[in-house]
Design an enzyme around this catalytic site. Sequence first.
Site, PDB file in Angstrom:
ATOM      1  CB  SER A 173       0.805  -4.219   8.804  1.00 19.03           C
ATOM      2  OG  SER A 173      -0.128  -3.618   7.911  1.00 19.03           O
ATOM      3  CE  LYS A 174      -1.259  -3.795   3.297  1.00 24.46           C
ATOM      4  NZ  LYS A 174      -1.322  -5.078   2.564  1.00 24.46           N
TER       5      LYS A 174
ATOM      6  CB  SER B  86      -0.898   0.009   1.240  1.00 19.15           C
ATOM      7  OG  SER B  86      -1.573   1.249   1.385  1.00 19.15           O
TER       8      SER B  86
ATOM      9  CE1 TYR C 208      -3.876  -2.056   4.980  1.00 19.71           C
ATOM     10  CE2 TYR C 208      -3.399   0.241   4.456  1.00 19.71           C
ATOM     11  CZ  TYR C 208      -3.707  -1.051   4.042  1.00 19.71           C
ATOM     12  OH  TYR C 208      -3.831  -1.332   2.707  1.00 19.71           O
TER      13      TYR C 208
END
Length: 263
Positions: free
Chosen positions: A163-164, A147, A160
């Site tokens: 994590s990306k 992302s 998020y």
Amino acid sequence: MAQFLNKVAIVTGASSGIGKGVAMHLASLGCCLSLSGRNRDNLNETRLKCLESSNGLVKENQIIVVEGDLVDEINRVNLINKTIDHFGRLDVLVNSAGIIAKGTVEVTPPDVWDKVMDVNVKTVFHLTQLAIPHLKKTKGNIVNVSSVNGLRAFAGVAAYCVSKAALDQLTRNTALELAADGVRVNSVNPGVIITEIHKRGGMSDEEYAAFLEKSKTTHPLGRPGNVDEVARAVRFLADNQDSSFITGVTLSVDGGRNLVCPR
């Protein structure tokens, strides 16, 4: 794209969104598929769409459905084993399964943090481990769906973003370690793509509509993207002819979103 004819790809998150789009696009090029997801009905729908997209290039026995939550180790092992048992080989691993959760660093509960990390990083790490011996045999490759959030910081989705970013670093490390074996590893980093992921992450219909409208101003190209645009980028990176000298990259498919400051 004859180089995909009868090649074998695993696509996780294939029951919806980007994963579904990737599966359909690869099927249209004659790629055999192992479709992974948590919802069997949706996976079966994707399977039918893939058969339609293939225009006869792919036969019914060349697309299998492997249902299961990849957070569970047994399901990860099962996915790889069923794929190899059925097809006898693996050429491409597309790690598309992922979740998003709202929350700042200050308020994100540890269990939410762990869930996002488990789905977005740990499952990819372990599936990669399991797939490597088979990919070495075919000189295959891995494409991770990351992302723009892995490249830039955005408030309110801390787990998020982290994590990306971890997924991007995993991509680079794996690419470096497998280069001598002829296995390439890359990521696509989409901006806002019209899927259901944000609603599943807690957005209401009204919030999501406003989010898409705002995306017209936050993306320099003036709009959110669509699934097919990401799928074609995944195809490019998975193509051992067109991207034969590309490994360890994070390819932005985001309408220029990573180039601007958050607004």
